[in-house]
Design a protein around this motif. Structure first.
Motif, PDB file in Angstrom:
ATOM      1  N   SER A 154       0.827  -1.206   0.000  1.00  0.00           N
ATOM      2  CA  SER A 154       0.000   0.000   0.000  1.00  0.00           C
ATOM      3  C   SER A 154       0.864   1.259   0.000  1.00  0.00           C
ATOM      4  CB  SER A 154      -0.923  -0.013   1.226  1.00  0.00           C
ATOM      5  OG  SER A 154      -1.676   1.162   1.299  1.00  0.00           O
ATOM      6  N   ARG A 155       1.955   1.207   0.775  1.00  0.00           N
ATOM      7  CA  ARG A 155       2.856   2.359   0.863  1.00  0.00           C
ATOM      8  C   ARG A 155       3.515   2.653  -0.486  1.00  0.00           C
ATOM      9  NH1 ARG A 155       6.478   1.543   5.749  1.00  0.00           N
ATOM     10  NH2 ARG A 155       8.064   0.762   4.319  1.00  0.00           N
ATOM     11  N   GLN A 156       3.681   1.612  -1.317  1.00  0.00           N
ATOM     12  CA  GLN A 156       4.309   1.789  -2.622  1.00  0.00           C
ATOM     13  C   GLN A 156       3.286   1.955  -3.739  1.00  0.00           C
ATOM     14  OE1 GLN A 156       7.904  -1.312  -1.574  1.00  0.00           O
ATOM     15  NE2 GLN A 156       7.682  -0.725  -3.698  1.00  0.00           N
ATOM     16  N   GLY A 157       1.995   2.053  -3.361  1.00  0.00           N
ATOM     17  CA  GLY A 157       0.956   2.259  -4.362  1.00  0.00           C
ATOM     18  C   GLY A 157       0.599   1.016  -5.145  1.00  0.00           C
ATOM     19  N   HIS A 159      -1.552  -2.500  -5.757  1.00  0.00           N
ATOM     20  CA  HIS A 159      -2.871  -3.066  -5.454  1.00  0.00           C
ATOM     21  C   HIS A 159      -2.822  -4.569  -5.714  1.00  0.00           C
ATOM     22  CE1 HIS A 159      -4.309   1.075  -5.312  1.00  0.00           C
ATOM     23  NE2 HIS A 159      -3.700   1.264  -6.480  1.00  0.00           N
ATOM     24  N   GLN A 187       6.335  -3.131  -8.821  1.00  0.00           N
ATOM     25  CA  GLN A 187       5.979  -1.740  -9.082  1.00  0.00           C
ATOM     26  C   GLN A 187       6.409  -1.333 -10.494  1.00  0.00           C
ATOM     27  OE1 GLN A 187       7.803   1.099  -6.352  1.00  0.00           O
ATOM     28  NE2 GLN A 187       5.901   2.260  -6.278  1.00  0.00           N
ATOM     29  N   GLY A 192       0.856   0.331 -11.918  1.00  0.00           N
ATOM     30  CA  GLY A 192      -0.424   0.742 -11.352  1.00  0.00           C
ATOM     31  C   GLY A 192      -1.564  -0.224 -11.540  1.00  0.00           C
ATOM     32  N   THR A 194      -3.803  -3.713 -11.118  1.00  0.00           N
ATOM     33  CA  THR A 194      -4.048  -4.645 -10.013  1.00  0.00           C
ATOM     34  C   THR A 194      -3.247  -5.920 -10.231  1.00  0.00           C
ATOM     35  OG1 THR A 194      -6.273  -3.777  -9.624  1.00  0.00           O
ATOM     36  CG2 THR A 194      -5.792  -5.986  -8.786  1.00  0.00           C
TER      37      THR A 194
END
Length: 335
Positions: A154-157, A159, A187, A192, A194
């Motif tokens: 979550s901290r790294q964006g 999903h 990442q 970005g 899912t």
């Protein structure tokens, strides 16, 4: 004073202490705490950096001279001392004298494995707690590892579906450094999107990383000829041995703990499950190594790991692969 890792960022915002001690057996979390202190020190003008490794070759009078030296042009300095076995040894007198009156132009950072109870009763440690900050870094419990992964993602964006999260947790077996590397890679790969089980299946099967894990297993199993061949291949491929070294050092310390609890009559299987070792093959290798190797052999192996770490970071004339070959021979011996 003593503080927790989660409280360190806020503490640094309030101002810098003259000395910090970061101790623990989780290299990733130790490194991240150190990086926070380094950044805060740089922001405050402490740009010069001196690094010492407290092994048998360190001349502590050199460290003491640096404590007492006046900085040229009022340059502020960071002095870092790595304690590979969690003990100051001959350095305690130099540190005790410095902690009596720390100077304003030095930030001292001590980076250590987990301290034993005896070391925390020494004068240098009590002085450090009065003048500085100790951040003990504790392992992430096996049952909390998936939650740690989720928070990190979550901290790294990122999903992740629940299935992807469970698959990662199972594959990584509590290895925080490997987890951080996988998150960074995911990442870059997913941009970005899912992340589901199929994505993890494709991304995580990184042969070079698993070769590193396999080498650590071969070393612990005492299979020196096969380990030697793997060392040659990884060296030719230009691999960095530090990732594998993190896994190996963790397991060597785990074997030392296992020998201690086994001597008290505790069941090895229960201990290993409590420490997050669920894969039968890895558990078997660790149990066999605990029976085959004695305590002095294990401590010597950790000393060689320190030599590998130093060589990989550019200290000394020999390559880390030279010391890795020495380690493979050492771990193949029987007590």
């Amino acid at each position: 004073m003593k503080t927790q890792t989660a409280q360190l960022p806020q503490l640094l915002k309030k101002g810098l202490a003259p000395v910090y001690l970061i101790s623990g057996d989780e290299p990733l979390l130790v490194q991240e705490c150190c990086d926070q202190i380094r950044q805060a020190a740089r922001d405050a003008g402490f740009h010069d950096r001196l690094t010492f490794h407290a092994d048998h070759q360190l001349d502590w009078s050199t460290v003491a001279d640096e404590f007492n030296a006046m900085s040229l042009f009022a340059e502020r300095r960071r002095i870092e001392i790595h304690l590979p076995n969690g003990k100051l040894g001959k350095g305690k007198d130099a540190l005790e004298r410095y902690l009596e009156a720390p100077t304003d132009d030095i930030i001292l950072l001590l980076i250590s494995t987990r301290l034993d109870a005896a070391e925390t009763r020494r004068k240098w440690y009590k002085s450090l707690q009065n003048k500085g900050v100790h951040v003990p870094v504790w392992p992430v419990d096996a049952e909390k590892f998936q939650g740690w992964l989720k928070q990190r993602a979550s901290r790294q964006g990122l999903h992740l579906t629940q299935g992807a999260l469970s698959m990662l947790a199972e594959r990584l077996e509590g290895n925080l450094l490997a987890a951080s590397q996988e998150m960074d890679r995911l990442q870059l790969l997913t941009k970005g999107e899912t992340i589901d089980e199929a994505t993890v299946e494709q991304a995580v099967l990184d042969s070079s990383r698993f070769n590193g894990f396999e080498l650590a297993t071969e070393l612990l199993a005492g299979r020196a000829p096969h380990a030697g061949k793997m060392i040659g291949v990884l060296q030719q491929e230009g691999e960095n041995p530090l990732g594998m070294l993190t896994v190996l050092s963790r397991d060597l310390n785990l074997i030392l703990e296992l020998k201690s609890v086994a001597s008290q009559g505790d069941a090895p299987s229960a201990f290993l499950k409590k420490r997050g070792v669920f894969q039968p093959q890895r558990a078997r290798v660790i149990e066999q190594a605990a029976r085959r190797l004695n305590t002095p052999q294990l401590h010597q192996a950790l000393e060689i790991c320190t030599q590998i770490d130093r060589a990989a970071k550019g200290f000394g004339d020999l390559s880390p692969w030279h010391y890795l070959r020495d380690l493979s021979v050492h771990l193949a011996q029987r007590n």
